[in-house]
Design an enzyme around this catalytic site. Structure first.
Site, PDB file in Angstrom:
ATOM      1  N   LYS A   1       0.856  -1.181   0.000  1.00 57.76           N
ATOM      2  CA  LYS A   1       0.000   0.000   0.000  1.00 57.76           C
ATOM      3  C   LYS A   1       0.892   1.230   0.000  1.00 57.76           C
ATOM      4  O   LYS A   1       1.702   1.428   0.908  1.00 57.76           O
ATOM      5  CB  LYS A   1      -0.908   0.002   1.224  1.00 57.76           C
ATOM      6  CG  LYS A   1      -1.846   1.198   1.288  1.00 57.76           C
ATOM      7  CD  LYS A   1      -2.808   1.083   2.460  1.00 57.76           C
ATOM      8  CE  LYS A   1      -3.771   2.257   2.511  1.00 57.76           C
ATOM      9  NZ  LYS A   1      -4.731   2.113   3.631  1.00 57.76           N
TER      10      LYS A   1
ATOM     11  N   ARG B   1     -10.856   9.775   2.383  1.00 55.43           N
ATOM     12  CA  ARG B   1     -10.730  10.366   3.721  1.00 55.43           C
ATOM     13  C   ARG B   1     -11.867  11.331   3.999  1.00 55.43           C
ATOM     14  O   ARG B   1     -12.261  11.505   5.150  1.00 55.43           O
ATOM     15  CB  ARG B   1      -9.343  11.004   3.868  1.00 55.43           C
ATOM     16  CG  ARG B   1      -8.273   9.921   3.841  1.00 55.43           C
ATOM     17  CD  ARG B   1      -6.856  10.455   3.774  1.00 55.43           C
ATOM     18  NE  ARG B   1      -5.928   9.330   3.582  1.00 55.43           N
ATOM     19  CZ  ARG B   1      -4.641   9.464   3.285  1.00 55.43           C
ATOM     20  NH1 ARG B   1      -4.116  10.678   3.152  1.00 55.43           N
ATOM     21  NH2 ARG B   1      -3.879   8.397   3.129  1.00 55.43           N
TER      22      ARG B   1
ATOM     23  N   LYS C   1       1.351   9.862   5.705  1.00 54.41           N
ATOM     24  CA  LYS C   1       1.448   8.454   6.079  1.00 54.41           C
ATOM     25  C   LYS C   1       2.737   7.802   5.594  1.00 54.41           C
ATOM     26  O   LYS C   1       2.838   6.581   5.524  1.00 54.41           O
ATOM     27  CB  LYS C   1       0.201   7.706   5.586  1.00 54.41           C
ATOM     28  CG  LYS C   1      -1.102   8.270   6.190  1.00 54.41           C
ATOM     29  CD  LYS C   1      -2.288   7.335   6.033  1.00 54.41           C
ATOM     30  CE  LYS C   1      -3.524   7.898   6.761  1.00 54.41           C
ATOM     31  NZ  LYS C   1      -4.665   6.954   6.751  1.00 54.41           N
TER      32      LYS C   1
ATOM     33  N   GLU D   1       7.592  -6.580   0.961  1.00 55.64           N
ATOM     34  CA  GLU D   1       6.384  -6.491   1.794  1.00 55.64           C
ATOM     35  C   GLU D   1       5.440  -7.663   1.513  1.00 55.64           C
ATOM     36  O   GLU D   1       4.871  -8.254   2.423  1.00 55.64           O
ATOM     37  CB  GLU D   1       5.639  -5.174   1.505  1.00 55.64           C
ATOM     38  CG  GLU D   1       6.250  -3.932   2.108  1.00 55.64           C
ATOM     39  CD  GLU D   1       5.935  -3.800   3.603  1.00 55.64           C
ATOM     40  OE1 GLU D   1       5.377  -4.741   4.186  1.00 55.64           O
ATOM     41  OE2 GLU D   1       6.268  -2.753   4.173  1.00 55.64           O
TER      42      GLU D   1
ATOM     43  N   LYS E   1      -2.086  -1.384  -3.938  1.00 55.38           N
ATOM     44  CA  LYS E   1      -2.963  -0.216  -3.861  1.00 55.38           C
ATOM     45  C   LYS E   1      -2.131   1.050  -3.962  1.00 55.38           C
ATOM     46  O   LYS E   1      -1.097   1.128  -3.300  1.00 55.38           O
ATOM     47  CB  LYS E   1      -3.697  -0.273  -2.523  1.00 55.38           C
ATOM     48  CG  LYS E   1      -4.680   0.827  -2.302  1.00 55.38           C
ATOM     49  CD  LYS E   1      -5.343   0.628  -0.964  1.00 55.38           C
ATOM     50  CE  LYS E   1      -6.188   1.862  -0.683  1.00 55.38           C
ATOM     51  NZ  LYS E   1      -6.696   1.848   0.658  1.00 55.38           N
TER      52      LYS E   1
ATOM     53  N   SER F   1     -10.346   5.821  -4.422  1.00 58.11           N
ATOM     54  CA  SER F   1     -11.310   6.921  -4.491  1.00 58.11           C
ATOM     55  C   SER F   1     -10.888   8.032  -5.461  1.00 58.11           C
ATOM     56  O   SER F   1     -11.722   8.577  -6.175  1.00 58.11           O
ATOM     57  CB  SER F   1     -11.528   7.501  -3.094  1.00 58.11           C
ATOM     58  OG  SER F   1     -10.311   7.989  -2.563  1.00 58.11           O
TER      59      SER F   1
ATOM     60  N   TYR G   1     -15.313   1.296  -6.381  1.00 57.89           N
ATOM     61  CA  TYR G   1     -16.574   2.003  -6.107  1.00 57.89           C
ATOM     62  C   TYR G   1     -17.507   1.898  -7.303  1.00 57.89           C
ATOM     63  O   TYR G   1     -18.673   2.261  -7.210  1.00 57.89           O
ATOM     64  CB  TYR G   1     -16.276   3.475  -5.763  1.00 57.89           C
ATOM     65  CG  TYR G   1     -15.311   3.575  -4.594  1.00 57.89           C
ATOM     66  CD1 TYR G   1     -15.754   3.310  -3.299  1.00 57.89           C
ATOM     67  CD2 TYR G   1     -13.953   3.843  -4.789  1.00 57.89           C
ATOM     68  CE1 TYR G   1     -14.874   3.339  -2.224  1.00 57.89           C
ATOM     69  CE2 TYR G   1     -13.068   3.882  -3.722  1.00 57.89           C
ATOM     70  CZ  TYR G   1     -13.537   3.619  -2.452  1.00 57.89           C
ATOM     71  OH  TYR G   1     -12.657   3.634  -1.400  1.00 57.89           O
TER      72      TYR G   1
HETATM   73  N1  LIG Z   1      -7.731   1.631   3.616  1.00 56.21           N
HETATM   74  C1  LIG Z   1      -8.612   1.941   2.596  1.00 56.21           C
HETATM   75  C2  LIG Z   1      -8.221   3.122   1.832  1.00 56.21           C
HETATM   76  O1  LIG Z   1      -7.256   3.794   2.160  1.00 56.21           O
HETATM   77  C3  LIG Z   1      -9.044   3.422   0.603  1.00 56.21           C
HETATM   78  C4  LIG Z   1      -8.432   4.448  -0.245  1.00 56.21           C
HETATM   79  C5  LIG Z   1      -9.269   4.987  -1.361  1.00 56.21           C
HETATM   80  O2  LIG Z   1     -10.251   4.424  -1.857  1.00 56.21           O
HETATM   81  O3  LIG Z   1      -8.885   6.066  -1.790  1.00 56.21           O
HETATM   82 MG   LIG Z   2       4.177  -4.994   5.672  1.00 61.21          MG
END
Ligand SMILES: NCC(=O)CCC(=O)O
Ligand SMILES: [Mg+2]
Length: 328
Positions: free
Chosen positions: A200, A210, A222, A238, A253, A279, A318
């Protein structure tokens, strides 16, 4: 002799593109409704939905309305959701995250009772549950690793007790997959699987999410736990660690900008690979479509298909409902 007669072409790839039937016959990759997971936001209250302003067409649901949504999803052929919750209260110790009567735990029970065949995955991370908006506990501005993992273990077990089929830790703390696997097994939940957000990235594409969860970080960013977008080898590391620790499915992601990582993961490891069409990717298409600059439906279907081509077995999006309708 005309110039054309000089072309002595044996191989003409266009022959296979001449008609729709031929194109369909030789198509290498296919998107199906079985590939889709719908991320679902639940909030406190009853009989209410709220549209997320930066994600037109996406909603937060009270639990009763989430149940109705899940029936609709299942009727459309969508077989899995990933649940995200907005808690009644945020506390510095994140304890709402493992409250047996917390928002996610109640939602899991209600949805399981109404649509038992639907696979319920649950988000395991602390960002909506503390005032800091970070995925872990915070002390003196530092995101704590091992202390966070203990809370995530409790959170995962409480989701399993409520009836979750899979937990999906999205926090990027080190060692949490092994710790969660052990906690699930010790509490009698060896059948509950783990989909690990293994690679991620610290991405700016998460902004609208968010807004949806009211979980924007209140200080810093982050990048001390999510990955640097510049890195590939680190993603392999990872993912390898999470598989060794017991992940059943691994995720990369965000989506489109990270398809090279998906491809490398698929080539290198033999576990199912998930991708999150996040998103910001959704919001960009919505915004362009609203301006008449892109054909939303075609861009959506092309994006999802390309994720399959890159090697994704499972796509969190989505757009799951719209895609499912289109695939019928
Ligand atoms: N832990 C889930 C997310 O960070 C989703 C991020 C997104 O859809 O932008
Ligand atoms: Mg890890």
């Amino acid at each position: 002799m005309s110039q054309l007669d000089l072309l002595n072409i044996v191989h003409r790839p266009r022959r296979l593109r001449r008609t729709a039937a031929l194109r369909n016959l030789v198509q290498e990759n296919t998107l199906t409704v079985n590939d889709l997971v719908f991320p679902l936001f639940v909030m406190p209250g009853t009989n209410n939905i709220e549209e997320v302003s930066s994600m037109p067409g996406s909603f937060r649901f009270t639990i009763d309305r989430a149940v109705e949504e899940c029936k609709e999803l299942y009727d459309l052929g969508i077989q899995a959701i990933d649940l995200f919750g907005i808690p009644e209260q945020k506390t510095e110790d994140g304890s709402e995250a493992y409250n047996d009567n917390g928002i996610l735990q109640q939602a899991i029970r209600a949805i399981k009772a109404a649509v038992p065949e639907l696979c319920i995955m649950t988000d395991v991370a602390l960002d909506p549950f503390t005032p800091f908006g970070h995925d872990g506990l915070v002390r003196d501005g530092i995101i704590l690793n091992d202390e966070t993992v203990e809370v995530l273990q409790k959170m995962a077990v409480s989701h399993a007790e409520a009836g979750a089929d899979f937990v999906s830790p999205s926090d990027m703390m080190d060692g949490r997959i092994g710790a969660i696997r052990e906690a699930l097994d010790e509490s009698g939940h060896s059948d509950v699987g783990i989909l690990s957000y293994a690679a991620k990235y610290a991405s700016s594409f998460y902004g609208p999410f968010r807004d949806a969860l009211h979980s924007a970080p209140q200080f810093g960013d982050k990048s001390t736990y999510q990955m640097n977008p510049a890195n590939t080898e680190e993603a392999m590391k990872e993912i390898e660690l999470d598989i060794i620790e017991g992940a059943d499915i691994v995720m990369v992601k965000p989506g489109l900008a990270y398809l090279d990582i998906v491809w490398r993961t698929k080539e290198r490891f033999d576990v199912p690979v998930a991708i999150y069409h996040v998103s910001g990717e959704y919001a960009m298409v919505k915004a362009a479509a609203a301006n008449g600059w892109l054909d939303e439906e075609r861009v959506m279907m092309e994006s999802l298909l390309c994720m399959k081509r890159a090697g994704a077995d499972i796509i969190f999006t989505y757009y799951a409902k719209e895609a499912a309708k289109r695939l019928r």
